[in-house]
Design a protein around this motif. Structure first.
Motif, PDB file in Angstrom:
ATOM      1  N   TYR A 260       0.838  -1.201   0.000  1.00 16.68           N
ATOM      2  CA  TYR A 260       0.000   0.000   0.000  1.00 16.68           C
ATOM      3  C   TYR A 260       0.869   1.247   0.000  1.00 16.68           C
ATOM      4  N   GLU A 261       1.873   1.260   0.877  1.00 12.42           N
ATOM      5  CA  GLU A 261       2.770   2.424   0.967  1.00 12.42           C
ATOM      6  C   GLU A 261       3.550   2.609  -0.331  1.00 12.42           C
ATOM      7  N   LYS A 264       1.233   4.173  -2.931  1.00 14.53           N
ATOM      8  CA  LYS A 264       0.857   5.534  -2.563  1.00 14.53           C
ATOM      9  C   LYS A 264       2.043   6.489  -2.755  1.00 14.53           C
TER      10      LYS A 264
END
Ligand SMILES: *Cc1c(COP(=O)(O)O)cnc(C)c1O
Length: 398
Positions: A260-261, A264
């Motif tokens: 996810y990081e 993003k």
């Protein structure tokens, strides 16, 4: 003004969940894990539970994990510990010019005081190590290959598994400094073909002064610190129980959230890099265009001093750096940027933005809003005017 912290490669803010996890081990579970009573056992169980959880995250066994006081100590233990233990078998170490100083200066120490021979491999124009160079450097007396997973200054991610395969083929131990990779990359030691791995807490929103050395079963290491025999005799001294618990929690969260990081931050980073390259003339991206950490934007801006730029940005509460925190006290340009073939005069103008969990699109827009004006001001007072062609040519020779 809102603080815009873009120096997450230097260290990260302790995250709330980790802080909460640690609190319990200061004044509730406060025993010494070495004590033979309930209070000690409680702490011992906690540490062993953390060890097991960390081992699981990197696909290792818990007895292969040694808790240390950070990345630097872990690297020292791996390199010095192995060199001393393998004295009779060989003394040659292979590393690269783009490593963190924890590796480079330990290698220098080993050359000076332990009769080791060290090959410092050149990196390509993106700061990447070529696996075939590693293979060519292997000699009958080679005992260790130590290559970082991801670069702390320019973000380039090395081809770990390929280097690991070569190490394995030649029966040579492979250590990697994975401090910067831990938040964004797969740490599976089997897939990576690594025998030793260094991680730390301060780069994954955990406590400073915490880390581990993973060393595969069978590897003999001579300890650096002697005393009560904690950590299977590898690292004496009362365990930093709150730190260990915080480290394990931080690594767990970092690995759970890493995809996810990654996605993003890649978007935010690309917005920043593209924005700078478009709005400021005579700028270059340092490091690999795609094989890089999602939070790292390192650019060279010609005709200015990176240090001056960081000071001007500081006036807007925008925190950046010119290179690693360890070298920011000197005005020497980054050894990593120089290793990518950038001439001295261009390396001086390099600046590193490292994004983090809390970075927002507004933060990036703010940087893009103020940066061109600062560069303009600095260039007006700059005595140098480097030709872009000169830089392009220097790098193309790499
Ligand atoms: C921060 C860092 C280190 C040093 O770790 P400490 O925990 O500060 O001792 C080593 N290598 C890399 C790549 C780092 O980013």
């Amino acid at each position: 003004m809102k603080e815009i912290y873009l120096d997450n490669a230097a260290t990260t803010k302790l995250r709330e969940e980790v802080k909460q996890e640690m609190l319990n081990y200061f004044d509730v579970v406060y025993g010494n894990p070495g004590s033979f009573h309930g209070k000690g056992l409680e702490a011992k169980n906690a540490v062993e539970d953390a060890r097991e959880r960390v081992a699981k995250l990197i696909n290792a066994k818990s007895r292969e994990i040694t808790f240390t006081a950070g990345g630097t100590e872990s690297i020292n233990l791996a390199l010095k510990g192995l060199a001393k233990a393998m004295k009779d078998k060989g003394n040659h170490i292979i590393t690269s010019r783009a490593e963190h100083h924890a590796v480079l200066n330990t290698c220098e120490y080993l050359e000076k005081y332990e009769c080791c021979e060290v090959t410092y491999l050149e990196v390509d124009k993106y700061g990447m190590v070529n696996p075939s160079d590693v293979e060519s450097a292997i000699k009958p007396n080679t005992i260790l290959i130590t290559i970082m997973y991801a670069n702390n200054e320019i973000g380039t991610i090395n081809p770990m598994a390929e280097i690991g395969t070569i190490a394995r083929k030649h029966n040579i131990y492979f250590h990697t400094d994975a401090c910067q990779a831990a938040g964004y990359c797969d740490l599976d030691t089997e897939k990576l073909n690594v025998d030793m791995m260094t991680l730390n807490g301060s780069k994954v929103y955990g406590p400073k002064g915490t880390g581990i050395l993973y060393a595969k079963t069978g590897i003999q290491l001579v300890p650096l610190v002697h005393g009560g025999g904690q950590e299977r005799n590898l690292r004496s001294g009362t365990e930093n129980v709150p730190g260990i618990m915080g480290f394990a929690k931080a690594l767990e969260l970092a690995q759970t959230e890493r995809e996810y990081e990654f996605n993003k931050l890649t978007k935010l980073r690309d917005k920043l890099v593209n924005g700078i390259l478009e709005s400021v003339s005579k700028t270059f991206l340092n490091g690999h265009p795609t094989q890089r950490l999602p939070n790292n934007a390192n650019v060279s801006i010609l005709d200015i001093e990176g240090e001056a730029l960081t000071l001007y940005l500081n006036e807007y509460d925008i925190y950046t750096s010119t290179g690693s925190a360890c070298t920011s006290q000197t005005l020497d340009p980054s050894h990593v940027v120089l290793a990518t073939g950038l001439p001295y005069e261009a390396a001086h103008g390099s600046i590193r933005f490292t994004l983090g969990k809390e970075t927002t699109e507004d933060d990036i827009e703010k940087v893009l809003e103020v940066l061109p004006g600062i560069v303009k001001t600095l260039r007006q007072i700059s005595p140098v005017n480097v030709a872009v062609e000169h830089i392009v040519e220097a790098r193309s020779k790499k």
